[in-house]
Design an enzyme around this catalytic site. Structure first.
Site, PDB file in Angstrom:
ATOM      1  N   SER A 235       0.793  -1.245   0.000  1.00 19.41           N
ATOM      2  CA  SER A 235       0.000   0.000   0.000  1.00 19.41           C
ATOM      3  C   SER A 235       0.819   1.286   0.000  1.00 19.41           C
ATOM      4  CB  SER A 235      -0.926   0.038   1.217  1.00 19.41           C
ATOM      5  OG  SER A 235      -2.109  -0.643   0.914  1.00 19.41           O
TER       6      SER A 235
ATOM      7  N   LYS B  84       0.259   3.482  -2.846  1.00 14.22           N
ATOM      8  CA  LYS B  84      -0.907   4.372  -2.963  1.00 14.22           C
ATOM      9  C   LYS B  84      -0.488   5.855  -2.963  1.00 14.22           C
ATOM     10  CE  LYS B  84      -4.385   1.186  -0.948  1.00 14.22           C
ATOM     11  NZ  LYS B  84      -3.792  -0.132  -0.957  1.00 14.22           N
TER      12      LYS B  84
ATOM     13  N   TYR C 292      -3.882  -2.159 -10.426  1.00 12.26           N
ATOM     14  CA  TYR C 292      -3.751  -1.941  -8.975  1.00 12.26           C
ATOM     15  C   TYR C 292      -2.791  -2.970  -8.355  1.00 12.26           C
ATOM     16  CZ  TYR C 292      -4.892  -2.161  -4.022  1.00 12.26           C
ATOM     17  OH  TYR C 292      -4.785  -2.227  -2.654  1.00 12.26           O
TER      18      TYR C 292
ATOM     19  N   TYR D 107      -4.758   3.746   7.926  1.00 10.62           N
ATOM     20  CA  TYR D 107      -6.129   3.218   8.008  1.00 10.62           C
ATOM     21  C   TYR D 107      -6.754   3.592   9.361  1.00 10.62           C
ATOM     22  CZ  TYR D 107      -3.094   0.493   5.013  1.00 10.62           C
ATOM     23  OH  TYR D 107      -2.125   0.127   4.135  1.00 10.62           O
TER      24      TYR D 107
ATOM     25  N   VAL E 108       1.177  -3.762   3.733  1.00 11.71           N
ATOM     26  CA  VAL E 108       1.142  -5.074   4.391  1.00 11.71           C
ATOM     27  C   VAL E 108       2.401  -5.919   4.149  1.00 11.71           C
ATOM     28  CG1 VAL E 108      -1.370  -5.310   4.622  1.00 11.71           C
ATOM     29  CG2 VAL E 108      -0.242  -6.131   2.538  1.00 11.71           C
TER      30      VAL E 108
HETATM   31  N1  GLN Z   1      -2.266  -5.102  -2.179  1.00 11.98           N
HETATM   32  C1  GLN Z   1      -2.820  -5.053  -0.858  1.00 11.98           C
HETATM   33  C2  GLN Z   1      -4.326  -5.201  -0.887  1.00 11.98           C
HETATM   34  O1  GLN Z   1      -4.956  -4.687  -1.750  1.00 11.98           O
HETATM   35  C3  GLN Z   1      -2.411  -3.757  -0.200  1.00 11.98           C
HETATM   36  C4  GLN Z   1      -2.971  -3.618   1.180  1.00 11.98           C
HETATM   37  C5  GLN Z   1      -2.043  -2.944   2.159  1.00 11.98           C
HETATM   38  O2  GLN Z   1      -0.825  -2.895   1.992  1.00 11.98           O
HETATM   39  N2  GLN Z   1      -2.627  -2.491   3.251  1.00 11.98           N
HETATM   40  O3  GLN Z   1      -4.909  -5.836  -0.062  1.00 11.98           O
END
Ligand code: GLN
Length: 305
Positions: A64, A67, A189, A241, A259
């Site tokens: 993530s 992003k 994505y 988050y 993650v």
């Molecule tokens: N690729 C992961 C997902 O879409 C990214 C989530 C994350 O890093 N929090 O679940």
């Protein structure tokens, strides 16, 4: 004058001496294979001074953290029109939650949860002729080299198991806030999430947010300072988050987690810092990474507060 080598070594020693609870992400099968005990950190000041410790040179899946990069590209492409498609409020829900989309008619709460990033990827798909190549080129420009690559195993692994994201893209499409085919948006994505980078590479790319929009390798202005101000504000309020409040409270820096166990953060005008440790807490953020950053800003008194 602070001795940053010693400070980072002390932090490494402290976080490695506590048995931090948590688990490596396993819903993306490929990520479950990573050694949970890795820890690395890279601290880079805007004047070029760099300090590293632990597994700082080892690449890991940025997930993530991507992003922030895709949002930056979308702002480069369409500027403030991004905010017609994605809101700027913290969600207070997990990164992969669908609940708020129902009430908010397919407008994700912010660009740093999955739903928001999926809409950002849809924007890039509409705007760019070769989104994957352009994304990689953006990262290579930020890095000043072409060493960063995507990890095909991680990409395929998530693509084969990403059922929640499939549900999310289709749900948003039903509100007409996805303009391309959901499967094409998700393909892009998952690609953006699957880049492998080291702490050194991440901290270097995050100089963009520490240097008010200047790309570190050659000083080119990639984004306006006012646009960076907004991205940094979003990192502070939404970067972790439903643990964004806790991160601001304990660490006090704008940042973004993934993650894969990485966290990258900045003190605008001063430094960028990236940490990596794969065990995640129950909110999906690196447990040791957060601990390390809390120790760093507490000891050095270098936070935005
Ligand atoms: N690729 C992961 C997902 O879409 C990214 C989530 C994350 O890093 N929090 O679940």
């Amino acid at each position: 004058m602070e001795d940053y080598n010693r400070i980072l070594d002390d932090i490494l020693h402290t976080v490695n001496s506590v048995d931090t609870p948590g688990n490596v992400a396993s819903y993306i099968p490929e990520l479950a294979k990573i050694d949970p005990f890795k820890f690395g950190v890279s601290l880079q000041f805007v004047n070029g001074e760099t300090y590293n410790a632990g597994d700082y040179d080892e690449r890991f899946s940025i997930q993530s953290i991507s992003k922030v990069f895709t949002l930056s590209m979308a702002i480069q492409c369409i500027g403030d029109k991004v905010w017609d498609r994605v809101d700027v409020e913290p969600s207070g829900d997990p990164f992969n939650s669908l609940v708020q989309l129902e009430h908010e008619e397919g407008i994700p709460r912010n660009p740093f949860i999955n739903s928001g990033a999926i809409v950002i990827c849809d924007i890039l798909l509409s705007e760019l002729e070769n989104p994957k190549d352009d994304y990689l080129q953006f990262m290579h420009d930020l890095q000043g080299s072409d060493k960063i690559q995507y990890n095909e195993e991680v990409f395929k692994s998530e693509k084969s198991m990403g059922y929640r994201n499939v549900a999310m893209a289709n749900f948003i499409k039903s509100f007409k806030n996805i303009h391309n085919k959901p499967e094409d948006v998700l393909d892009f994505y998952f690609y953006t999430c699957s880049l492998d980078m080291s702490c050194v590479e991440l901290a270097w790319c995050f100089q963009l947010f520490a240097q008010h929009g200047k790309c570190a390798p050659d000083g080119t202005l990639f984004l306006e300072p006012n646009q960076i101000k907004r991205i940094n504000a979003l990192m502070l309020t939404c970067g972790f988050y439903d643990e964004s409040g806790e991160f601001a409270f304990r660490v006090g820096l704008p940042g973004k987690s993934g993650v894969g166990g990485g966290i990258a953060a900045v003190l605008p005008g001063e430094f960028s810092i990236a940490v990596w440790s794969p065990k995640l807490n129950e909110k999906g953020n690196s447990a040791k990474g957060m601990h390390a950053l809390e120790l760093f800003t507490t000891h050095t008194e270098k936070s935005i507060f």
